[in-house]
Design a protein around this motif. Structure first.
Motif, PDB file in Angstrom:
ATOM      1  N   GLY A 174       0.818  -1.212   0.000  1.00 43.78           N
ATOM      2  CA  GLY A 174       0.000   0.000   0.000  1.00 43.78           C
ATOM      3  C   GLY A 174       0.852   1.262   0.000  1.00 43.78           C
ATOM      4  N   ASN A 222      -6.642   9.164  -0.888  1.00 50.77           N
ATOM      5  CA  ASN A 222      -7.533   8.947   0.250  1.00 50.77           C
ATOM      6  C   ASN A 222      -8.935   8.544  -0.192  1.00 50.77           C
ATOM      7  N   GLY A 274      -8.749   4.915  -1.646  1.00 51.63           N
ATOM      8  CA  GLY A 274      -8.552   3.974  -0.540  1.00 51.63           C
ATOM      9  C   GLY A 274      -9.815   3.805   0.287  1.00 51.63           C
ATOM     10  N   SER A 275     -10.552   4.892   0.472  1.00 53.65           N
ATOM     11  CA  SER A 275     -11.815   4.821   1.217  1.00 53.65           C
ATOM     12  C   SER A 275     -12.855   4.006   0.455  1.00 53.65           C
ATOM     13  N   LEU A 284     -12.196   1.528  -1.647  1.00 56.12           N
ATOM     14  CA  LEU A 284     -11.770   0.140  -1.501  1.00 56.12           C
ATOM     15  C   LEU A 284     -12.138  -0.395  -0.118  1.00 56.12           C
ATOM     16  N   LEU A 285     -11.908   0.403   0.907  1.00 56.34           N
ATOM     17  CA  LEU A 285     -12.233  -0.037   2.261  1.00 56.34           C
ATOM     18  C   LEU A 285     -13.742  -0.237   2.430  1.00 56.34           C
ATOM     19  N   GLY A 302      -7.695  -4.287   4.598  1.00 54.85           N
ATOM     20  CA  GLY A 302      -8.153  -3.034   5.198  1.00 54.85           C
ATOM     21  C   GLY A 302      -7.087  -2.373   6.044  1.00 54.85           C
ATOM     22  N   CYS A 338      -4.843  -0.801   2.800  1.00 54.90           N
ATOM     23  CA  CYS A 338      -5.483   0.522   2.849  1.00 54.90           C
ATOM     24  C   CYS A 338      -4.806   1.432   3.872  1.00 54.90           C
ATOM     25  N   TYR A 384      -1.746   2.592   2.143  1.00 57.22           N
ATOM     26  CA  TYR A 384      -2.044   3.373   0.940  1.00 57.22           C
ATOM     27  C   TYR A 384      -2.601   4.755   1.266  1.00 57.22           C
ATOM     28  N   THR A 385      -3.596   4.807   2.140  1.00 53.18           N
ATOM     29  CA  THR A 385      -4.201   6.101   2.442  1.00 53.18           C
ATOM     30  C   THR A 385      -3.269   6.918   3.323  1.00 53.18           C
ATOM     31  N   SER A 418     -14.101  11.291   0.794  1.00 49.31           N
ATOM     32  CA  SER A 418     -13.706   9.988   1.338  1.00 49.31           C
ATOM     33  C   SER A 418     -14.879   9.287   2.005  1.00 49.31           C
ATOM     34  N   CYS A 443     -16.423   5.816   0.606  1.00 51.94           N
ATOM     35  CA  CYS A 443     -16.548   4.628   1.451  1.00 51.94           C
ATOM     36  C   CYS A 443     -17.982   4.097   1.401  1.00 51.94           C
TER      37      CYS A 443
END
Length: 124
Positions: free
Chosen positions: A15, A42, A45-46, A48-49, A70, A74, A77-78, A110, A114
């Motif tokens: 990440g 961000n 990544g959000s 994906l999470l 996660g 993530c 990455y974030t 973000s 999500c």
């Protein structure tokens, strides 16, 4: 438990490398007051999470996925810490509007991303 911990470390490293690659590629192309690379990282990544949380909560995906992908990927990455530092630097240099816009877009987009990721996972 040790295997999961090692996988989290490896995913976190991946990440962080992905974040570095995306940030570098965007920064080379566009130089702006607000770091749109950080915002994009961000937000993506959000998303994906959110998808991951939806898969675990709604489709019985293994909890280990949320831990490894996660927390590991993530988390590596974030970069919300970087977003805060960038906003603080902008504010200290007198560019408070740019700092506020960057923070508002990062946070708002973000959260929406999500929720969108969770919705996508729910519809699959």
């Amino acid at each position: 438990m040790v295997v999961i911990a090692v996988l989290v470390v490896l995913a976190g490293a991946l990440g962080a490398v992905a974040r570095f690659a995306v940030d570098s590629a965007v920064a080379r192309r566009w130089s702006t007051t607000i770091s749109w690379a950080t915002v994009g990282i961000n937000v993506s990544g959000s998303f994906l999470l959110g998808m991951l949380a939806g898969a675990v909560a709604l489709h019985s995906a293994p909890d280990a996925w949320q831990t490894v992908v996660g927390t590991g990927f993530c988390g590596g990455y974030t970069t919300f810490g970087t977003a805060m530092v960038q906003a603080a630097r902008l504010a200290r240099s007198g560019r408070t509007t740019a700092a506020a816009v960057g923070l508002a877009v990062t946070l708002g987009a973000s959260v929406v991303a999500c929720a969108g990721g969770f919705t996508v996972a729910a519809s699959v």
